[in-house]
Write a protein that holds these residues in place. Structure first.
Motif, PDB file in Angstrom:
ATOM      1  N   PRO A 174     -10.641   4.098  -5.528  1.00  0.00           N
ATOM      2  CA  PRO A 174      -9.571   4.338  -6.516  1.00  0.00           C
ATOM      3  C   PRO A 174      -8.757   5.600  -6.253  1.00  0.00           C
ATOM      4  N   LYS A 175      -9.414   6.705  -5.896  1.00  0.00           N
ATOM      5  CA  LYS A 175      -8.690   7.956  -5.640  1.00  0.00           C
ATOM      6  C   LYS A 175      -7.813   7.818  -4.402  1.00  0.00           C
ATOM      7  N   ARG A 176      -8.349   7.212  -3.364  1.00  0.00           N
ATOM      8  CA  ARG A 176      -7.577   7.020  -2.133  1.00  0.00           C
ATOM      9  C   ARG A 176      -6.382   6.105  -2.389  1.00  0.00           C
ATOM     10  N   PHE A 177      -6.584   5.066  -3.174  1.00  0.00           N
ATOM     11  CA  PHE A 177      -5.492   4.149  -3.475  1.00  0.00           C
ATOM     12  C   PHE A 177      -4.389   4.853  -4.253  1.00  0.00           C
ATOM     13  N   GLU A 178      -4.776   5.709  -5.193  1.00  0.00           N
ATOM     14  CA  GLU A 178      -3.801   6.466  -5.975  1.00  0.00           C
ATOM     15  C   GLU A 178      -2.955   7.365  -5.070  1.00  0.00           C
ATOM     16  N   ASP A 179      -3.605   8.031  -4.101  1.00  0.00           N
ATOM     17  CA  ASP A 179      -2.876   8.871  -3.151  1.00  0.00           C
ATOM     18  C   ASP A 179      -1.995   8.023  -2.237  1.00  0.00           C
ATOM     19  N   PHE A 180      -2.502   6.849  -1.852  1.00  0.00           N
ATOM     20  CA  PHE A 180      -1.782   5.960  -0.946  1.00  0.00           C
ATOM     21  C   PHE A 180      -0.470   5.465  -1.555  1.00  0.00           C
ATOM     22  N   ILE A 181      -0.475   5.171  -2.838  1.00  0.00           N
ATOM     23  CA  ILE A 181       0.717   4.646  -3.514  1.00  0.00           C
ATOM     24  C   ILE A 181       1.891   5.612  -3.409  1.00  0.00           C
ATOM     25  N   PHE A 182       1.595   6.909  -3.311  1.00  0.00           N
ATOM     26  CA  PHE A 182       2.654   7.922  -3.238  1.00  0.00           C
ATOM     27  C   PHE A 182       2.844   8.448  -1.820  1.00  0.00           C
ATOM     28  N   VAL A 183       2.462   7.637  -0.831  1.00  0.00           N
ATOM     29  CA  VAL A 183       2.546   8.088   0.563  1.00  0.00           C
ATOM     30  C   VAL A 183       3.992   8.307   1.009  1.00  0.00           C
ATOM     31  N   ILE A 184       4.943   7.558   0.415  1.00  0.00           N
ATOM     32  CA  ILE A 184       6.352   7.762   0.740  1.00  0.00           C
ATOM     33  C   ILE A 184       6.819   9.076   0.119  1.00  0.00           C
ATOM     34  N   GLY A 185       7.262   9.977   0.980  1.00  0.00           N
ATOM     35  CA  GLY A 185       7.757  11.260   0.507  1.00  0.00           C
ATOM     36  C   GLY A 185       6.672  12.266   0.170  1.00  0.00           C
TER      37      GLY A 185
END
Length: 214
Positions: free
Chosen positions: A30-41
């Motif tokens: 879950p934490k990695r996915f949350e960070d991944f969603i904002f990978v753009i920018g």
């Protein structure tokens, strides 16, 4: 030989499967996915998780599976529009999935081989991780794009160009981010960088385009 079907039922099933895969990826990390969603920018995800990357990573594997499914649907929608095909051939859709998956995997393995040959494993591993992350992000972005193209609008050439442009912009942002991260190294070996760019970043997509048109 798979049968042909005349409705979007198979696309609906595949979209649900893709959503389920993304949900599993989120539950897995879950934490990695949350960070991944904002990978753009935001380079936070790339900086944190590139250090702990593995050759076989469950999180990346799940998102990559979604990418294959979503990219296959997107390619088939364009294929249907281009050739005015009303029925859906599961056989052709399956070939799209195999072709896209094989293309990406062979390209990654070739890049890893080059990294080993020139003793640039660490640098190329980080670069490949960044590219895979952005491609997996495109896979998530393709879910709403596919849904819009299938169910919301009458498909037109203009709409297809808009969707392709959005995907290209995201992909270009990913490439620019990767190049900025390694800009000092690129300046030192600019000739080899141009050679790499032409051979492994431009030529494969030109060949793929030619094959698709044929």
């Amino acid at each position: 030989m798979f049968r042909e079907i005349a409705s979007n039922e198979i696309f609906t099933i595949l979209l649900v499967i893709a959503l389920a895969i993304i949900a599993i990826a989120k539950l897995t990390a879950p934490k990695r996915f949350e960070d991944f969603i904002f990978v753009i920018g935001n380079s936070k995800y790339l900086k944190i998780y590139s250090k702990d990357q593995k050759f076989l990573d469950k999180f990346d594997a799940l998102l990559f599976t979604n990418l294959i499914i979503s990219a296959s649907i997107f390619a088939y929608i364009i294929y249907q529009f281009q050739f005015q095909i009303k029925s859906i051939s599961i056989n052709t859709l399956f070939k799209f999935a195999i072709g896209i998956g094989a293309f990406i995997l062979v390209k990654v393995l070739l890049e890893r081989l080059i990294g080993s040959l020139f003793e640039l494993d660490k640098i190329l591993d980080q670069y490949i991780f960044q590219k895979i992350s952005y491609k997996n992000y495109l896979g998530i972005l393709l879910l709403p794009i596919n849904a819009i193209m299938l169910y919301s609008f009458n498909l037109t050439l203009t709409l297809i160009y808009i969707m392709i442009t959005i995907l290209l912009i995201v992909n270009i942002i990913g490439l620019i981010t990767s190049f900025k991260t390694h800009q000092s190294l690129i300046k030192q070996h600019f000739f080899y960088f141009i050679l790499y760019l032409c051979a492994l970043e431009i030529a494969p997509y030109v060949i793929l385009y030619k094959v698709f048109i044929i």
